[in-house]
Design a protein around this motif. Structure first.
Motif, PDB file in Angstrom:
ATOM      1  N   THR A  10      -2.382  13.051  17.181  1.00 45.31           N
ATOM      2  CA  THR A  10      -3.224  11.823  17.833  1.00 45.31           C
ATOM      3  C   THR A  10      -2.631  11.384  19.029  1.00 45.31           C
ATOM      4  N   ALA A  11      -3.605  10.725  19.808  1.00 43.16           N
ATOM      5  CA  ALA A  11      -3.203  10.274  21.162  1.00 43.16           C
ATOM      6  C   ALA A  11      -4.058   9.384  21.456  1.00 43.16           C
ATOM      7  N   GLU A  12      -3.857   8.079  22.020  1.00 39.92           N
ATOM      8  CA  GLU A  12      -4.740   7.337  22.743  1.00 39.92           C
ATOM      9  C   GLU A  12      -4.607   7.543  24.182  1.00 39.92           C
ATOM     10  N   LEU A  13      -5.773   7.984  24.605  1.00 37.71           N
ATOM     11  CA  LEU A  13      -6.115   8.281  26.124  1.00 37.71           C
ATOM     12  C   LEU A  13      -7.598   8.114  26.414  1.00 37.71           C
ATOM     13  N   MET A  14      -7.990   8.279  27.621  1.00 37.83           N
ATOM     14  CA  MET A  14      -9.449   8.031  28.202  1.00 37.83           C
ATOM     15  C   MET A  14     -10.111   6.998  27.546  1.00 37.83           C
ATOM     16  N   GLY A  15      -9.564   5.949  27.157  1.00 36.82           N
ATOM     17  CA  GLY A  15     -10.234   4.822  26.331  1.00 36.82           C
ATOM     18  C   GLY A  15     -10.475   4.969  25.042  1.00 36.82           C
ATOM     19  N   THR A  16     -10.088   5.775  24.446  1.00 39.23           N
ATOM     20  CA  THR A  16     -10.527   6.127  23.019  1.00 39.23           C
ATOM     21  C   THR A  16      -9.281   7.035  22.321  1.00 39.23           C
ATOM     22  N   THR A  17      -9.564   7.358  21.205  1.00 37.90           N
ATOM     23  CA  THR A  17      -8.404   8.141  20.444  1.00 37.90           C
ATOM     24  C   THR A  17      -8.923   9.785  20.348  1.00 37.90           C
ATOM     25  N   ALA A  18      -7.923  10.701  20.741  1.00 34.80           N
ATOM     26  CA  ALA A  18      -7.926  11.903  20.743  1.00 34.80           C
ATOM     27  C   ALA A  18      -7.334  12.566  19.657  1.00 34.80           C
ATOM     28  N   SER A  19      -7.927  13.471  18.797  1.00 29.05           N
ATOM     29  CA  SER A  19      -6.983  14.116  17.679  1.00 29.05           C
ATOM     30  C   SER A  19      -7.284  15.961  17.830  1.00 29.05           C
ATOM     31  N   ILE A  20      -6.095  16.250  17.824  1.00 32.47           N
ATOM     32  CA  ILE A  20      -6.011  17.798  17.926  1.00 32.47           C
ATOM     33  C   ILE A  20      -5.703  18.244  16.490  1.00 32.47           C
ATOM     34  N   HIS A  21      -6.399  19.658  16.105  1.00 33.45           N
ATOM     35  CA  HIS A  21      -6.266  19.919  14.788  1.00 33.45           C
ATOM     36  C   HIS A  21      -6.152  21.276  15.078  1.00 33.45           C
ATOM     37  N   VAL A  22      -5.328  22.050  14.189  1.00 36.56           N
ATOM     38  CA  VAL A  22      -4.812  23.435  13.998  1.00 36.56           C
ATOM     39  C   VAL A  22      -4.919  23.862  12.575  1.00 36.56           C
ATOM     40  N   ILE A  23      -5.716  24.756  12.129  1.00 38.86           N
ATOM     41  CA  ILE A  23      -5.816  25.269  10.856  1.00 38.86           C
ATOM     42  C   ILE A  23      -5.145  26.497  10.624  1.00 38.86           C
ATOM     43  N   GLY A  24      -4.343  26.894   9.781  1.00 36.01           N
ATOM     44  CA  GLY A  24      -3.815  28.184   9.548  1.00 36.01           C
ATOM     45  C   GLY A  24      -2.754  28.143   8.399  1.00 36.01           C
ATOM     46  N   THR A  25      -1.784  28.974   8.691  1.00 37.79           N
ATOM     47  CA  THR A  25      -0.463  28.997   7.806  1.00 37.79           C
ATOM     48  C   THR A  25       0.447  28.029   7.952  1.00 37.79           C
ATOM     49  N   PRO A  26       1.175  27.319   7.284  1.00 41.28           N
ATOM     50  CA  PRO A  26       2.275  26.288   7.578  1.00 41.28           C
ATOM     51  C   PRO A  26       2.996  26.677   8.876  1.00 41.28           C
ATOM     52  N   ASP A  27       3.538  27.718   8.791  1.00 39.74           N
ATOM     53  CA  ASP A  27       4.519  28.062   9.906  1.00 39.74           C
ATOM     54  C   ASP A  27       3.635  28.080  11.251  1.00 39.74           C
ATOM     55  N   ALA A  28       2.320  28.722  11.287  1.00 35.50           N
ATOM     56  CA  ALA A  28       1.437  28.735  12.601  1.00 35.50           C
ATOM     57  C   ALA A  28       1.156  27.449  12.997  1.00 35.50           C
ATOM     58  N   CYS A  29       0.905  26.492  11.941  1.00 36.35           N
ATOM     59  CA  CYS A  29       0.544  25.027  12.276  1.00 36.35           C
ATOM     60  C   CYS A  29       1.618  24.185  12.971  1.00 36.35           C
ATOM     61  N   ALA A  30       2.858  24.592  12.471  1.00 38.75           N
ATOM     62  CA  ALA A  30       4.011  24.003  13.110  1.00 38.75           C
ATOM     63  C   ALA A  30       4.524  24.465  14.264  1.00 38.75           C
ATOM     64  N   ALA A  31       4.305  25.691  14.723  1.00 38.97           N
ATOM     65  CA  ALA A  31       4.442  26.173  15.958  1.00 38.97           C
ATOM     66  C   ALA A  31       3.443  25.821  16.932  1.00 38.97           C
ATOM     67  N   ALA A  32       2.264  25.100  16.652  1.00 42.91           N
ATOM     68  CA  ALA A  32       1.664  24.475  17.576  1.00 42.91           C
ATOM     69  C   ALA A  32       2.003  23.271  17.994  1.00 42.91           C
ATOM     70  N   THR A  33       2.981  22.891  17.862  1.00 40.98           N
ATOM     71  CA  THR A  33       3.256  21.447  18.308  1.00 40.98           C
ATOM     72  C   THR A  33       3.410  21.367  20.004  1.00 40.98           C
ATOM     73  N   ASP A  34       3.842  22.459  20.665  1.00 41.55           N
ATOM     74  CA  ASP A  34       3.997  22.385  21.820  1.00 41.55           C
ATOM     75  C   ASP A  34       2.527  22.470  22.715  1.00 41.55           C
ATOM     76  N   ALA A  35       1.724  23.339  22.101  1.00 37.90           N
ATOM     77  CA  ALA A  35       0.491  23.560  22.776  1.00 37.90           C
ATOM     78  C   ALA A  35      -0.360  22.071  22.557  1.00 37.90           C
ATOM     79  N   ALA A  36      -0.108  21.223  21.425  1.00 35.92           N
ATOM     80  CA  ALA A  36      -0.806  20.100  21.349  1.00 35.92           C
ATOM     81  C   ALA A  36      -0.399  19.136  22.377  1.00 35.92           C
TER      82      ALA A  36
END
Length: 265
Positions: A10-36
């Motif tokens: 999650t991040a506070e931006l554009m005057g509101t809250t944004a949340s980014i979600h990734v669904i998948g295996t635990p390893d794939a989700c962990a590897a998505a941090t840079d993309a988020a």
């Protein structure tokens, strides 16, 4: 089959809250941090250009006459041209030009989300183990699901008359959902054609291929909630629903329109 993991940032931006979600295996989700993180960084860059709440943004400088379109970031001109096209397509029900000069706030949130998420989140679907990715900015969603993945996103449509209640639930695999109305922020909507505020409780939810389209057309629909829907025949929507405080729901699917009385359930 075990349930997939879900990772959210999650991040506070554009005057509101944004949340980014990734669904998948635990390893794939962990590897998505840079993309988020890259998605958030891209949104912050666009916010620095387009935020009317920041005195140092390019849009604020443009509105004060301190900057010209020719000298500004070229994306300002691109957005201004897009807003003119949308104003024409909606018959003036959406406009970025009707008060105090150029204000693309109602366009930019969806557009910026599309730009950032398409560049940094959508490519994650090519990663082994990723089933779906999505972003929620202030309640508006852009989502993707990998081909063949057993996943769909569940989206609730809020009741503008009964706070906290839901009118319906949508399931979406790929696309965008946006809602505009008075349920969350009260009577903040204004019809650009007349300058008169929309006083009745109203909600409009649009499902479209992208959030830019869903967001601006949800605003136009909310402004025009009490009107005949004939102007929507050529609208680039998958489906939509409007609800008024008179207890009327209008469902729009393709070119068909069905009107039913709202119920208390």
């Amino acid at each position: 089959m075990s349930e997939p993991s879900r990772r959210a940032w999650t991040a506070e931006l554009m005057g509101t809250t944004a949340s980014i979600h990734v669904i998948g295996t635990p390893d794939a989700c962990a590897a998505a941090t840079d993309a988020a993180a890259s998605t958030v960084a891209a949104l912050r860059e666009l916010e620095a250009i387009f935020s009317t709440y920041r005195a140092d943004s390019e849009i604020s400088r443009l509105r004060r006459g301190e900057l010209s379109f020719a000298d500004a970031d070229p994306r300002l001109t691109d957005v201004a041209d897009a807003c003119r096209r949308v104003e024409e397509a909606t018959g003036g029900r959406f406009s970025a030009f009707w008060r105090e000069g150029f204000d693309p706030t109602g366009y930019v949130k969806g557009w910026a989300t599309d730009v950032a998420a398409t560049a940094h989140l959508q490519p994650l679907l090519a990663m082994p183990g990723v089933s779906a990715v999505g972003i929620n900015v202030g309640g508006d969603l852009r989502v993707w699901t990998a081909p063949g993945a057993p996943w769909s996103w569940t989206v609730g449509i809020a009741d503008p008359v009964r706070p906290g209640a839901a009118l319906a639930t949508l399931r979406v695999r790929n696309g965008a959902v946006a809602t505009s109305g008075t349920a969350e922020r009260g009577a903040h909507l204004v019809d650009p054609r007349s300058g008169i505020a929309v006083s009745a409780a109203v909600s409009a939810t649009v499902v479209a291929d992208d959030l830019t389209t869903a967001d601006v057309w949800a605003t136009a629909l909310a402004v025009a909630a009490g009107e005949d829907t004939g102007w929507l025949w050529d609208a680039p929507l998958r489906s939509a629903m409007t609800v008024t405080d008179a207890g009327v729901r209008r469902w729009v699917a393709g070119v068909g329109v069905e009107t039913v009385a709202a119920t208390a359930d």
